[in-house]
Structures are given as C-alpha cells and as structure tokens.
Design an enzyme around this catalytic site. Structure first.
Site, PDB file in Angstrom:
ATOM      1  N   ALA A  22       0.981  -1.235  -0.075  1.00 46.52           N
ATOM      2  CA  ALA A  22       0.048   0.143  -0.030  1.00 46.52           C
ATOM      3  C   ALA A  22       1.098   1.315   0.061  1.00 46.52           C
ATOM      4  O   ALA A  22       0.640   2.059  -0.647  1.00 46.52           O
ATOM      5  CB  ALA A  22      -0.937  -0.038   1.164  1.00 46.52           C
ATOM      6  N   ASP A 128       2.145  -8.788  19.079  1.00 45.24           N
ATOM      7  CA  ASP A 128       1.859  -8.480  20.522  1.00 45.24           C
ATOM      8  C   ASP A 128       0.644  -7.274  20.574  1.00 45.24           C
ATOM      9  O   ASP A 128       0.152  -7.599  21.624  1.00 45.24           O
ATOM     10  CB  ASP A 128       2.878  -8.144  21.001  1.00 45.24           C
ATOM     11  N   GLY A 171       4.469 -13.428  23.795  1.00 44.43           N
ATOM     12  CA  GLY A 171       3.958 -12.259  24.302  1.00 44.43           C
ATOM     13  C   GLY A 171       4.955 -12.013  25.731  1.00 44.43           C
ATOM     14  O   GLY A 171       4.787 -12.317  26.593  1.00 44.43           O
ATOM     15  N   GLY A 186     -12.054 -21.118  24.631  1.00 44.50           N
ATOM     16  CA  GLY A 186     -12.716 -21.673  26.075  1.00 44.50           C
ATOM     17  C   GLY A 186     -11.956 -22.308  26.995  1.00 44.50           C
ATOM     18  O   GLY A 186     -12.217 -23.481  27.552  1.00 44.50           O
ATOM     19  N   ARG A 212     -15.488 -32.591  41.200  1.00 48.60           N
ATOM     20  CA  ARG A 212     -16.471 -32.461  40.545  1.00 48.60           C
ATOM     21  C   ARG A 212     -16.880 -33.229  39.395  1.00 48.60           C
ATOM     22  O   ARG A 212     -18.001 -33.296  38.753  1.00 48.60           O
ATOM     23  CB  ARG A 212     -17.111 -31.077  40.325  1.00 48.60           C
TER      24      ARG A 212
HETATM   25  O1  F6P Z   1       7.574  -9.759  17.698  1.00 51.80           O
HETATM   26  C1  F6P Z   1       7.136  -9.857  18.894  1.00 51.80           C
HETATM   27  C2  F6P Z   1       7.545 -11.026  19.526  1.00 51.80           C
HETATM   28  O2  F6P Z   1       6.887 -12.121  18.717  1.00 51.80           O
HETATM   29  C3  F6P Z   1       7.047 -11.191  20.884  1.00 51.80           C
HETATM   30  O3  F6P Z   1       6.040 -11.861  21.287  1.00 51.80           O
HETATM   31  C4  F6P Z   1       8.207 -12.226  21.410  1.00 51.80           C
HETATM   32  O4  F6P Z   1       8.504 -12.139  22.732  1.00 51.80           O
HETATM   33  C5  F6P Z   1       9.402 -11.825  20.511  1.00 51.80           C
HETATM   34  O5  F6P Z   1       8.824 -11.262  19.326  1.00 51.80           O
HETATM   35  C6  F6P Z   1      10.338 -13.108  20.028  1.00 51.80           C
HETATM   36  O6  F6P Z   1      11.400 -12.349  19.541  1.00 51.80           O
HETATM   37  P1  F6P Z   1      12.551 -13.216  18.637  1.00 51.80           P
HETATM   38  O7  F6P Z   1      11.987 -13.815  17.272  1.00 51.80           O
HETATM   39  O8  F6P Z   1      13.245 -12.172  18.260  1.00 51.80           O
HETATM   40  O9  F6P Z   1      13.037 -14.009  19.416  1.00 51.80           O
END
Ligand code: F6P
Length: 319
Positions: A22, A128, A171, A186, A212
């Site tokens: 784009a 992220d 993350g 879920g 349970r």
């Molecule tokens: O780009 C974000 C991310 O995927 C994060 O979720 C993760 O912690 C990090 O990059 C991993 O980075 P790399 O691929 O440099 O190890």
C-alpha cells in the site's frame, strides 16, 4: 515531498507485506518515488536501499513475513549508528520515512526523527498488539487465529486423554495474545505478565473441579510469565494430574495474513503516506473506534492498558 522510504523493523508480523504494497502503490499514485530499505534500521545504517516500483510489490498481498526483511538492531541507539543512518537519508534525498513495526521500532523512530529532523510516520505491525492509543496492530489477528487453531487441536487430545495442558503463546511483556486465545478457545485459565500468578489457587481450583468430575484443562501461558514445562511440572506436583506442555513459539509469527490483518495494513499504508504528504510526523497511524486515526509516538510507545482483569474474569466465569 518527492521521495519517501519504507522499512520493516523488529519482529515480523503477518500483514507487513500488504502494508509495504500500500505504501509503494499509493505513494506512486501520489507522484512520490518510494525507496525500500532492507533489514530495518540496519539497512538504513548500512545503505541497503533500492527504489521500488509497482511491480516490486506484486504477489505479496497474501504472504506472511516481509519482503524488505527485518532485524532487531540496537545500533540506532548509538550516536554513530544514528549519524550513519542520517547520512543515508541525506545521500538518497529521502524526505520522509514510513516505519512499519512495533513498540521498539516506534521508540527508535521517535528518538531518531526528532533528533535529526527526519519526518517519520509509523504503521503499527506486531503480533503483540502493544501499541497504545489504537485498537489493534497489523498481524495480531492472524497470530491469534494461528494460536487458536493449535488450541482447538490440543482440545481434542486433552479431552480424549483427560489431561491438563499448559500452552505457551508469544508475548514477552504483553498478555494480549494469551487473553484473546484463552477466551476464544474456551480455555480454563490464563497466566499473563499483567496479573500475578497464584499457582496454589489455580491448582486448588483444578483439584476442586476434578472432584466435581472435570477431567481436562487448557491453561494458556504468555511467554513473559514463565516456562510451560515448569508450570506443567508444578501442576502435576500439586494436583497429581497428568499435565503436558506445548510451546507454540514462532509458528504464531508466520502464515498468510487474515482479511482483518490485510485490510488494516492496506488502509494504514495509505494513511501513513497521507500523513507525510500533509506534513504530520512523529506519529503512528492506527484504527480506533473503527476509523483511521493518528497517535503521536510519545503516546503510542506508552504501556498499553489491556484491561486484563476484565478478560481474566470473563475467561474464568465462562469455564
Ligand atoms: O514480535 C514480537 C514477538 O514475537 C514477541 O511476542 C516475542 O517475545 C518476541 O517477538 C520474540 O522475538 P525473537 O523472534 O527476536 O526471539
């Protein structure tokens, strides 16, 4: 403004390619020359640049990753790195820079752009979803769907073999993917950096549920909150239930961008070029409340408020 440049930096995200497409095609339609910078900031420092045309971005709309390549580069934080990057900007007469990336990329663009008076506009792309002031980053929807497919598959075996699973998603500092997939999948619980883990309580709830008659659990773990294998071992030790761990890892970063990630990328590509043409810099474009908006870099790089308690409670209530 006659010539702009575009780069992708930090972790790749599905949808970066449609964003490049784009920027290039809309830029050309506005009589701009568009230069691609390869390997992110590293390419700006080391003059890895090439003019892009309409055809350079053919056939990439459905491809994950980035044709411009990307890297994590700390050199732009040094004076020498910044000066070399600025020399490239001057040498190639680049009037404005489109930076496609996440939080770290915008932090660097904010600093470099202000110091050297280089007009920079950001397009948020990171699985992220960690950019403050906008709804969602390019790639987050694709990554969530990839992780969700995996969790749905794990559900089949967890139910059949009556086991507990700890599934680690990406993350490092942000629990967004974990919360989104735990709710949509879920899942029984979620462990994220934003909420302190009470492992004893979690195991107590598992044992209560087991009494349970509940026999399988999926607990989603954000990578920033520990290692799946360690948590799985603690759960086995504390509940005596058979627990397995799965780390989804970089699988979540690849694959065809979903329609949501592509549409977002294409709209924001146009918006970023418009920002440069209209003289608005040091900011990111993004969608908020359904509309294309702008948020200044200083706000965009602040910690994004996830309302994690709300998500966590809902996940637990709906179990
Ligand atoms: O780009 C974000 C991310 O995927 C994060 O979720 C993760 O912690 C990090 O990059 C991993 O980075 P790399 O691929 O440099 O190890």
């Amino acid at each position: 403004m006659k010539r702009i440049a575009v780069l992708t930096t930090g972790g790749d995200a599905p949808g970066m390619n449609p964003a490049i497409r784009a920027v290039v095609r809309y830029g050309i339609s506005q009589k701009l020359e568009v230069t691609g910078i390869y390997r992110g900031w590293w390419g700006l420092i080391n003059e890895e640049v090439q003019v892009l045309n309409h055809r350079s971005v053919s056939g990439i709309i459905n491809q994950g990753g980035t044709i411009l390549k990307t890297a994590r580069c700390t050199e732009l934080q040094t004076k020498e790195g910044q000066e070399r990057a600025y020399n490239t900007i001057k040498k190639y007469a680049i009037d404005g820079l489109v930076v496609i990336g996440g939080n770290g990329s915008f932090t660097a663009a904010h600093d470099f752009g202000l110091k050297y008076k280089v007009p920079c506009v950001g397009i948020p792309a990171s699985i992220d979803n960690d950019i403050n002031g906008i709804d969602v980053t390019i790639g987050a929807d694709t990554a969530i769907n990839t992780a969700l497919n995996a969790i749905d598959n794990i559900r089949d075996t967890a139910t059949s073999m009556e086991r507990v699973f700890v599934v680690e998603v990406m993350g490092r500092d942000c629990g967004f993917i974990a919360l989104a997939v735990a709710l949509a999948g879920g899942c029984e619980d979620v462990i994220i950096p934003e909420i302190e883990l009470d492992l004893k309580k979690m195991c107590h709830d598992i044992v209560e549920g087991n009494i349970r008659g509940k026999v399988s659990w999926i607990i989603v773990l954000a990578e920033g909150s520990g290692h799946a294998q360690d948590i799985a071992k603690s759960i086995t030790d504390m509940t005596s239930l058979e627990t397995r761990s799965v780390v989804l890892g970089h699988i979540q970063r690849g694959g065809r961008p979903t329609a949501v990630s592509r549409d977002l990328a294409l709209r924001l590509g146009q918006a970023a070029v418009d920002c440069l043409l209209q003289g608005r810099y040091d900011r990111a474009v993004g969608i908020s409340c359904g509309r294309v908006n702008e948020v200044d870099f200083a706000t965009a790089i602040k910690k994004k408020e996830l309302n994690a308690e709300y998500w966590h409670n809902l996940i637990r209530i709906l179990t």
